[in-house]
Design a protein around this motif. Structure first.
Motif, short mmCIF file in Angstrom:
data_model
loop_
_atom_site.label_atom_id
_atom_site.label_comp_id
_atom_site.label_asym_id
_atom_site.label_seq_id
_atom_site.Cartn_x
_atom_site.Cartn_y
_atom_site.Cartn_z
N SER A 33 0.80 -1.22 0.00
CA SER A 33 0.00 0.00 0.00
C SER A 33 0.84 1.27 0.00
O SER A 33 0.34 2.34 -0.34
CB SER A 33 -0.90 0.01 1.23
N GLY A 34 2.08 1.16 0.44
CA GLY A 34 2.91 2.34 0.59
C GLY A 34 3.13 2.70 2.05
O GLY A 34 3.95 3.56 2.36
N GLY A 35 2.41 2.05 2.96
CA GLY A 35 2.62 2.24 4.38
C GLY A 35 3.87 1.52 4.85
O GLY A 35 4.44 0.70 4.12
N PRO A 36 4.32 1.80 6.08
CA PRO A 36 5.57 1.19 6.56
C PRO A 36 5.54 -0.33 6.63
O PRO A 36 6.55 -0.98 6.34
CB PRO A 36 5.74 1.81 7.95
N ASP A 37 4.40 -0.91 6.98
CA ASP A 37 4.33 -2.37 7.12
C ASP A 37 4.53 -3.06 5.77
O ASP A 37 5.31 -4.00 5.65
CB ASP A 37 2.99 -2.79 7.72
N ALA A 65 -4.85 11.24 -1.92
CA ALA A 65 -3.44 10.90 -1.75
C ALA A 65 -3.11 9.50 -2.25
O ALA A 65 -1.93 9.15 -2.40
CB ALA A 65 -3.05 11.02 -0.28
N ALA A 66 -4.13 8.68 -2.51
CA ALA A 66 -3.88 7.28 -2.86
C ALA A 66 -3.05 7.13 -4.13
O ALA A 66 -2.18 6.25 -4.22
CB ALA A 66 -5.20 6.54 -3.00
N ALA A 67 -3.30 7.98 -5.13
CA ALA A 67 -2.55 7.87 -6.38
C ALA A 67 -1.06 8.10 -6.14
O ALA A 67 -0.20 7.43 -6.72
CB ALA A 67 -3.08 8.87 -7.40
N GLY A 68 -0.75 9.05 -5.25
CA GLY A 68 0.65 9.31 -4.92
C GLY A 68 1.29 8.15 -4.18
O GLY A 68 2.48 7.86 -4.35
N GLU A 69 0.50 7.47 -3.36
CA GLU A 69 1.01 6.31 -2.63
C GLU A 69 1.32 5.16 -3.58
O GLU A 69 2.33 4.46 -3.42
CB GLU A 69 0.00 5.90 -1.56
N VAL A 70 0.46 4.96 -4.57
CA VAL A 70 0.73 3.94 -5.59
C VAL A 70 2.02 4.29 -6.34
O VAL A 70 2.85 3.42 -6.62
CB VAL A 70 -0.46 3.81 -6.55
N ALA A 71 2.19 5.58 -6.65
CA ALA A 71 3.39 6.01 -7.36
C ALA A 71 4.65 5.78 -6.52
O ALA A 71 5.71 5.41 -7.04
CB ALA A 71 3.27 7.49 -7.74
N LEU A 72 4.54 5.99 -5.20
CA LEU A 72 5.67 5.72 -4.30
C LEU A 72 6.07 4.26 -4.36
O LEU A 72 7.25 3.92 -4.47
CB LEU A 72 5.27 6.10 -2.87
N GLY A 182 16.18 4.25 4.43
CA GLY A 182 16.11 5.62 3.94
C GLY A 182 14.82 5.94 3.21
O GLY A 182 14.77 6.88 2.41
N ILE A 183 13.77 5.17 3.47
CA ILE A 183 12.50 5.37 2.78
C ILE A 183 11.51 6.04 3.73
O ILE A 183 11.38 5.63 4.89
CB ILE A 183 11.92 4.03 2.29
N VAL A 184 10.82 7.05 3.24
CA VAL A 184 9.76 7.70 4.01
C VAL A 184 8.43 7.12 3.52
O VAL A 184 8.01 7.40 2.39
CB VAL A 184 9.77 9.22 3.83
N PRO A 185 7.77 6.30 4.31
CA PRO A 185 6.54 5.65 3.85
C PRO A 185 5.35 6.60 3.89
O PRO A 185 5.40 7.67 4.50
CB PRO A 185 6.36 4.52 4.87
N ALA A 186 4.28 6.18 3.25
CA ALA A 186 3.02 6.93 3.30
C ALA A 186 2.33 6.64 4.63
O ALA A 186 2.57 5.61 5.25
CB ALA A 186 2.12 6.53 2.14
N GLN A 187 1.48 7.55 5.05
CA GLN A 187 0.70 7.37 6.28
C GLN A 187 -0.78 7.52 5.93
O GLN A 187 -1.19 8.59 5.48
CB GLN A 187 1.11 8.38 7.35
N ASP A 188 -1.54 6.46 6.11
CA ASP A 188 -2.98 6.48 5.82
C ASP A 188 -3.71 7.12 7.01
O ASP A 188 -3.68 6.58 8.12
CB ASP A 188 -3.48 5.05 5.60
#
Length: 334
Positions: A33-37, A65-72, A182-188
């Motif tokens: 999903s782009g989250g840390p887990d 924000a979901a489209a950006g998370e998919v892009a990440l 060094g990755i900054v994950p997305a936060q839902d």
């Protein structure tokens, strides 16, 4: 920064216990999903199974924000040479989280089939498991519910194996792995939105330092083993104590020699209903069991169950025998 060999080896060992190498028929698909887990899942799987994974990320169309998370997720996968697929789903009205979950798993099953994957993995971890156990305890769930998130199962309405190889990992461990890379994950934001039951429980658990999520997750694993044993016995009950009868009008009915503990009989009743083309929840089947045990007819899923006592030739004794067949149309006079 590369993951430590110890972390990769730990993940590989846990995955092998769920998905032995001799059972693997294709790459491992990862739902990310782009989250840390889920990013931690990607990093661990990439380290343990280089060249043997594929990644999918899903936009549910619920947040901008979901489209950006998919892009990440796509960027992280592409940088590592991992095949990536972006999917979009539509979520129907009603319980948003439940509808989103159903749409997500249906999309994952279709992706897995099209990509010839051997299995799909999600990033459920020990903290998720602990939350699930507590939520279901609070709702009065039975053994099947308290077994919580299974380490290995199948995506509903498919033959795709669904794996949760991170159930032995804590959320903080996974976040640390992502940070070290060094990755900054997305936060839902829904994860902290207390209008959702899970987020509200998560908030309370954070204040209850006496609760041990890892221990709760271990208890869930023990309950899952107990449920597996019960399901095995119910399968045996189906084969040994249920007899199909072919009626003169071409329809089928079933005779059930009900002589097992209630929990097992409930599963057998559900199997009989399914064989007759109906569907019954465990709650419905449990109410049917209680009625039949008390000597009353039970109707559910378009099926009528009628209790009785008969001499059963295969065992040579009188037994409780319940007969199940299509429910007569309303207004039918026998």
């Amino acid at each position: 920064m590369q993951l430590t060999q110890a972390a990769a080896a730990r993940f590989a060992a846990g995955l092998a216990a769920l998905w032995p190498e001799d059972e693997r028929s294709g790459p491992l698909g990862l739902a990310v999903s782009g989250g840390p887990d889920s990013i931690a899942l990607l990093l661990l799987a990439h380290a343990a199974l280089p060249g043997q994974i594929a990644v999918c990320s899903i936009d549910h169309g619920l947040r901008e924000a979901a489209a950006g998370e998919v892009a990440l997720v796509e960027r992280i996968a592409r940088e590592r040479g991992i095949p990536f697929t972006a999917l979009s789903v539509k979520v129907g009205p009603g319980n948003v989280q439940a509808r989103a979950r159903a749409a997500r798993y249906a999309a994952l099953a279709e992706w897995a089939q099209e990509a010839a994957l051997g299995a799909v993995a999600t990033a459920h971890h020990a903290d998720d498991q602990a939350e699930t156990v507590l939520m279901r305890l609070n709702r009065g769930s039975g053994l099947a519910g308290l077994a919580a998130v299974r380490a290995r199962t199948q995506i509903e309405d498919s033959d795709i194996s669904l794996l949760r190889p991170l159930l032995g990992w804590r959320k903080a461990e996974l976040a640390a792995l992502v940070s070290s890379a060094g990755i900054v994950p997305a936060q839902d934001p829904s994860n902290t939105d207390i209008t959702f039951d899970r987020a509200r429980l998560r908030q309370h658990m954070a204040d209850a330092d006496w609760l041990d999520p890892a221990a709760l997750a271990t208890s869930a694993a023990h309950l899952a083993e107990a449920w597996q044993a019960l399901a095995w016995y119910a399968e045996l009950d189906w084969h040994e104590m249920v007899m199909r009868c072919d009626n003169a009008d071409g329809t089928a009915s079933y005779a059930y020699c009900a002589n097992v503990p209630r929990l097992i009989g409930i599963e057998t009743i559900r199997a009989i209903i399914a064989a007759l083309g109906g569907h019954a929840s465990r709650a419905e089947a449990s109410r049917a069991w209680d009625r039949l045990w008390a000597g009353h007819n039970a109707s559910l899923g378009g099926v009528l169950g009628v209790p009785g006592v008969e001499r059963v030739e295969k065992v040579g004794v009188q037994m409780r025998v319940w007969r199940f067949g299509a429910e007569p149309a309303r207004g039918t006079i026998n």
